[in-house]
Scaffold this motif. Structure first.
Motif, PDB file in Angstrom:
ATOM      1  N   MET A   1       4.521  16.382 -14.279  1.00  0.00           N
ATOM      2  CA  MET A   1       4.240  15.245 -13.420  1.00  0.00           C
ATOM      3  C   MET A   1       4.511  13.963 -14.199  1.00  0.00           C
ATOM      4  SD  MET A   1       0.888  14.325 -11.177  1.00  0.00           S
ATOM      5  CE  MET A   1       1.257  15.735 -10.150  1.00  0.00           C
ATOM      6  N   ALA A   2       5.059  12.989 -13.536  1.00  0.00           N
ATOM      7  CA  ALA A   2       5.386  11.707 -14.165  1.00  0.00           C
ATOM      8  C   ALA A   2       4.117  10.929 -14.497  1.00  0.00           C
ATOM      9  CB  ALA A   2       6.256  10.886 -13.221  1.00  0.00           C
ATOM     10  N   THR A   3       4.237  10.083 -15.491  1.00  0.00           N
ATOM     11  CA  THR A   3       3.170   9.137 -15.799  1.00  0.00           C
ATOM     12  C   THR A   3       3.763   7.734 -15.714  1.00  0.00           C
ATOM     13  OG1 THR A   3       3.586   9.308 -18.172  1.00  0.00           O
ATOM     14  CG2 THR A   3       1.870  10.726 -17.257  1.00  0.00           C
ATOM     15  N   TYR A   4       2.923   6.785 -15.353  1.00  0.00           N
ATOM     16  CA  TYR A   4       3.369   5.422 -15.100  1.00  0.00           C
ATOM     17  C   TYR A   4       2.563   4.444 -15.941  1.00  0.00           C
ATOM     18  CZ  TYR A   4       5.236   7.925 -11.117  1.00  0.00           C
ATOM     19  OH  TYR A   4       5.893   8.834 -10.329  1.00  0.00           O
ATOM     20  N   ALA A   5       3.274   3.522 -16.581  1.00  0.00           N
ATOM     21  CA  ALA A   5       2.623   2.521 -17.420  1.00  0.00           C
ATOM     22  C   ALA A   5       2.353   1.226 -16.663  1.00  0.00           C
ATOM     23  CB  ALA A   5       3.475   2.223 -18.647  1.00  0.00           C
ATOM     24  N   ASN A   6       3.073   1.011 -15.553  1.00  0.00           N
ATOM     25  CA  ASN A   6       2.887  -0.230 -14.814  1.00  0.00           C
ATOM     26  C   ASN A   6       3.351  -0.064 -13.365  1.00  0.00           C
ATOM     27  OD1 ASN A   6       5.794  -0.760 -14.714  1.00  0.00           O
ATOM     28  ND2 ASN A   6       5.585  -1.226 -16.899  1.00  0.00           N
ATOM     29  N   GLU A   7       3.091  -1.091 -12.590  1.00  0.00           N
ATOM     30  CA  GLU A   7       3.389  -1.044 -11.160  1.00  0.00           C
ATOM     31  C   GLU A   7       4.889  -0.939 -10.890  1.00  0.00           C
ATOM     32  OE1 GLU A   7       1.816  -3.347  -7.157  1.00  0.00           O
ATOM     33  OE2 GLU A   7       1.062  -3.983  -9.109  1.00  0.00           O
ATOM     34  N   THR A   8       5.713  -1.528 -11.742  1.00  0.00           N
ATOM     35  CA  THR A   8       7.167  -1.461 -11.572  1.00  0.00           C
ATOM     36  C   THR A   8       7.673  -0.033 -11.717  1.00  0.00           C
ATOM     37  OG1 THR A   8       7.378  -3.718 -12.405  1.00  0.00           O
ATOM     38  CG2 THR A   8       9.371  -2.366 -12.425  1.00  0.00           C
ATOM     39  N   GLU A   9       7.172   0.681 -12.712  1.00  0.00           N
ATOM     40  CA  GLU A   9       7.564   2.087 -12.899  1.00  0.00           C
ATOM     41  C   GLU A   9       7.127   2.934 -11.709  1.00  0.00           C
ATOM     42  OE1 GLU A   9       6.084   3.651 -16.583  1.00  0.00           O
ATOM     43  OE2 GLU A   9       7.223   2.231 -17.785  1.00  0.00           O
ATOM     44  N   ALA A  10       5.905   2.703 -11.230  1.00  0.00           N
ATOM     45  CA  ALA A  10       5.407   3.466 -10.080  1.00  0.00           C
ATOM     46  C   ALA A  10       6.239   3.174  -8.837  1.00  0.00           C
ATOM     47  CB  ALA A  10       3.934   3.148  -9.843  1.00  0.00           C
ATOM     48  N   ALA A  11       6.610   1.907  -8.666  1.00  0.00           N
ATOM     49  CA  ALA A  11       7.412   1.520  -7.497  1.00  0.00           C
ATOM     50  C   ALA A  11       8.777   2.183  -7.514  1.00  0.00           C
ATOM     51  CB  ALA A  11       7.549   0.006  -7.438  1.00  0.00           C
ATOM     52  N   ALA A  12       9.325   2.419  -8.700  1.00  0.00           N
ATOM     53  CA  ALA A  12      10.630   3.073  -8.806  1.00  0.00           C
ATOM     54  C   ALA A  12      10.588   4.487  -8.227  1.00  0.00           C
ATOM     55  CB  ALA A  12      11.095   3.104 -10.260  1.00  0.00           C
ATOM     56  N   ASP A  13       9.406   5.107  -8.233  1.00  0.00           N
ATOM     57  CA  ASP A  13       9.235   6.437  -7.637  1.00  0.00           C
ATOM     58  C   ASP A  13       8.622   6.377  -6.242  1.00  0.00           C
ATOM     59  OD1 ASP A  13      10.415   7.823  -9.691  1.00  0.00           O
ATOM     60  OD2 ASP A  13       8.534   8.446 -10.631  1.00  0.00           O
ATOM     61  N   GLY A  14       8.531   5.173  -5.675  1.00  0.00           N
ATOM     62  CA  GLY A  14       8.079   5.034  -4.300  1.00  0.00           C
ATOM     63  C   GLY A  14       6.600   4.791  -4.118  1.00  0.00           C
ATOM     64  N   PHE A  15       5.854   4.565  -5.180  1.00  0.00           N
ATOM     65  CA  PHE A  15       4.417   4.268  -5.055  1.00  0.00           C
ATOM     66  C   PHE A  15       4.211   2.770  -4.933  1.00  0.00           C
ATOM     67  CE2 PHE A  15       4.419   8.395  -7.161  1.00  0.00           C
ATOM     68  CZ  PHE A  15       3.525   9.096  -6.354  1.00  0.00           C
ATOM     69  N   ARG A  16       3.368   2.381  -3.997  1.00  0.00           N
ATOM     70  CA  ARG A  16       3.084   0.966  -3.748  1.00  0.00           C
ATOM     71  C   ARG A  16       1.582   0.765  -3.614  1.00  0.00           C
ATOM     72  NH1 ARG A  16       7.867   0.617  -4.566  1.00  0.00           N
ATOM     73  NH2 ARG A  16       9.539  -0.035  -3.219  1.00  0.00           N
ATOM     74  N   VAL A  17       1.112  -0.352  -4.158  1.00  0.00           N
ATOM     75  CA  VAL A  17      -0.273  -0.771  -3.946  1.00  0.00           C
ATOM     76  C   VAL A  17      -0.223  -1.935  -2.965  1.00  0.00           C
ATOM     77  CG1 VAL A  17      -2.372  -1.693  -4.985  1.00  0.00           C
ATOM     78  CG2 VAL A  17      -0.975  -0.035  -6.254  1.00  0.00           C
ATOM     79  N   ILE A  18      -0.917  -1.764  -1.857  1.00  0.00           N
ATOM     80  CA  ILE A  18      -0.904  -2.745  -0.774  1.00  0.00           C
ATOM     81  C   ILE A  18      -2.328  -3.247  -0.543  1.00  0.00           C
ATOM     82  CG2 ILE A  18      -0.359  -3.155   1.662  1.00  0.00           C
ATOM     83  CD1 ILE A  18       2.098  -2.358   0.005  1.00  0.00           C
ATOM     84  N   HIS A  19      -2.490  -4.564  -0.492  1.00  0.00           N
ATOM     85  CA  HIS A  19      -3.798  -5.126  -0.148  1.00  0.00           C
ATOM     86  C   HIS A  19      -3.946  -5.083   1.367  1.00  0.00           C
ATOM     87  CE1 HIS A  19      -6.706  -8.756  -0.056  1.00  0.00           C
ATOM     88  NE2 HIS A  19      -7.357  -7.611  -0.060  1.00  0.00           N
ATOM     89  N   GLU A  20      -5.023  -4.472   1.827  1.00  0.00           N
ATOM     90  CA  GLU A  20      -5.334  -4.387   3.247  1.00  0.00           C
ATOM     91  C   GLU A  20      -6.662  -5.104   3.475  1.00  0.00           C
ATOM     92  OE1 GLU A  20      -5.222  -0.128   3.905  1.00  0.00           O
ATOM     93  OE2 GLU A  20      -3.038  -0.162   4.140  1.00  0.00           O
ATOM     94  N   PRO A  21      -6.629  -6.431   3.597  1.00  0.00           N
ATOM     95  CA  PRO A  21      -7.869  -7.199   3.677  1.00  0.00           C
ATOM     96  C   PRO A  21      -8.748  -6.838   4.875  1.00  0.00           C
ATOM     97  CG  PRO A  21      -5.966  -8.612   4.090  1.00  0.00           C
ATOM     98  CD  PRO A  21      -5.442  -7.286   3.659  1.00  0.00           C
ATOM     99  N   GLU A  22      -8.147  -6.421   5.963  1.00  0.00           N
ATOM    100  CA  GLU A  22      -8.936  -6.040   7.137  1.00  0.00           C
ATOM    101  C   GLU A  22      -9.784  -4.796   6.877  1.00  0.00           C
ATOM    102  OE1 GLU A  22      -5.196  -3.709   7.262  1.00  0.00           O
ATOM    103  OE2 GLU A  22      -5.634  -5.802   6.838  1.00  0.00           O
ATOM    104  N   ARG A  23      -9.388  -4.000   5.885  1.00  0.00           N
ATOM    105  CA  ARG A  23     -10.142  -2.798   5.505  1.00  0.00           C
ATOM    106  C   ARG A  23     -10.872  -2.987   4.178  1.00  0.00           C
ATOM    107  NH1 ARG A  23      -6.208   2.243   7.120  1.00  0.00           N
ATOM    108  NH2 ARG A  23      -6.497   1.994   9.354  1.00  0.00           N
ATOM    109  N   HIS A  24     -10.779  -4.171   3.615  1.00  0.00           N
ATOM    110  CA  HIS A  24     -11.416  -4.489   2.330  1.00  0.00           C
ATOM    111  C   HIS A  24     -11.013  -3.492   1.252  1.00  0.00           C
ATOM    112  CE1 HIS A  24     -14.645  -7.519   3.580  1.00  0.00           C
ATOM    113  NE2 HIS A  24     -13.806  -7.386   4.594  1.00  0.00           N
ATOM    114  N   ARG A  25      -9.715  -3.275   1.131  1.00  0.00           N
ATOM    115  CA  ARG A  25      -9.267  -2.313   0.126  1.00  0.00           C
ATOM    116  C   ARG A  25      -7.852  -2.614  -0.347  1.00  0.00           C
ATOM    117  NH1 ARG A  25      -7.953   3.320   3.400  1.00  0.00           N
ATOM    118  NH2 ARG A  25      -6.019   2.607   4.377  1.00  0.00           N
ATOM    119  N   PHE A  26      -7.565  -2.052  -1.507  1.00  0.00           N
ATOM    120  CA  PHE A  26      -6.209  -1.959  -2.028  1.00  0.00           C
ATOM    121  C   PHE A  26      -5.841  -0.494  -1.899  1.00  0.00           C
ATOM    122  CE2 PHE A  26      -7.813  -5.810  -3.721  1.00  0.00           C
ATOM    123  CZ  PHE A  26      -6.723  -6.647  -3.765  1.00  0.00           C
ATOM    124  N   ALA A  27      -4.763  -0.218  -1.207  1.00  0.00           N
ATOM    125  CA  ALA A  27      -4.386   1.162  -0.912  1.00  0.00           C
ATOM    126  C   ALA A  27      -3.150   1.554  -1.720  1.00  0.00           C
ATOM    127  CB  ALA A  27      -4.102   1.317   0.578  1.00  0.00           C
TER     128      ALA A  27
END
Length: 104
Positions: A1-27
């Protein structure tokens, strides 16, 4: 399984962190837009934000994605001048490892 050091590396494999303020969360979403984790928060006032729950699915633990999720949540514009509190044990540990995030 891959490991990620930062958000850019994760994004390269399709992972995104999205702020969803209406749900009070980062998804954390995966390559096919499936939800893999969240960092939930509560706003107690204009001055305080409490991170009260963080979860990443078990099969992605150890990949660095939990840390990426926490980092993104704790450095987002929603923090602003708010005092950060953490009733979530993961965020408590993360903040101990990164005290600079409390010294804004």
């Amino acid at each position: 399984m891959a490991t990620y050091a930062n958000e850019t590396e994760a994004a390269a494999d399709g992972f995104r962190v999205i702020h969803e303020p209406e749900r009070h969360r980062f998804a954390l979403y995966g390559p096919e837009k499936q939800l893999f984790g969240e960092a939930h928060y509560s706003l107690f006032s204009d001055d305080v934000i409490d991170f009260d729950h963080t979860l990443v699915v078990p099969e992605l633990r150890g990949t660095g994605l939990s840390g990426i999720l926490a980092q993104r949540a704790l450095t987002d514009d929603i923090i602003g001048e708010r005092k950060i509190t953490a009733s979530c044990s993961y965020i408590q540990v993360y903040l101990r490892r990164h005290p600079e995030l409390l010294a804004r």
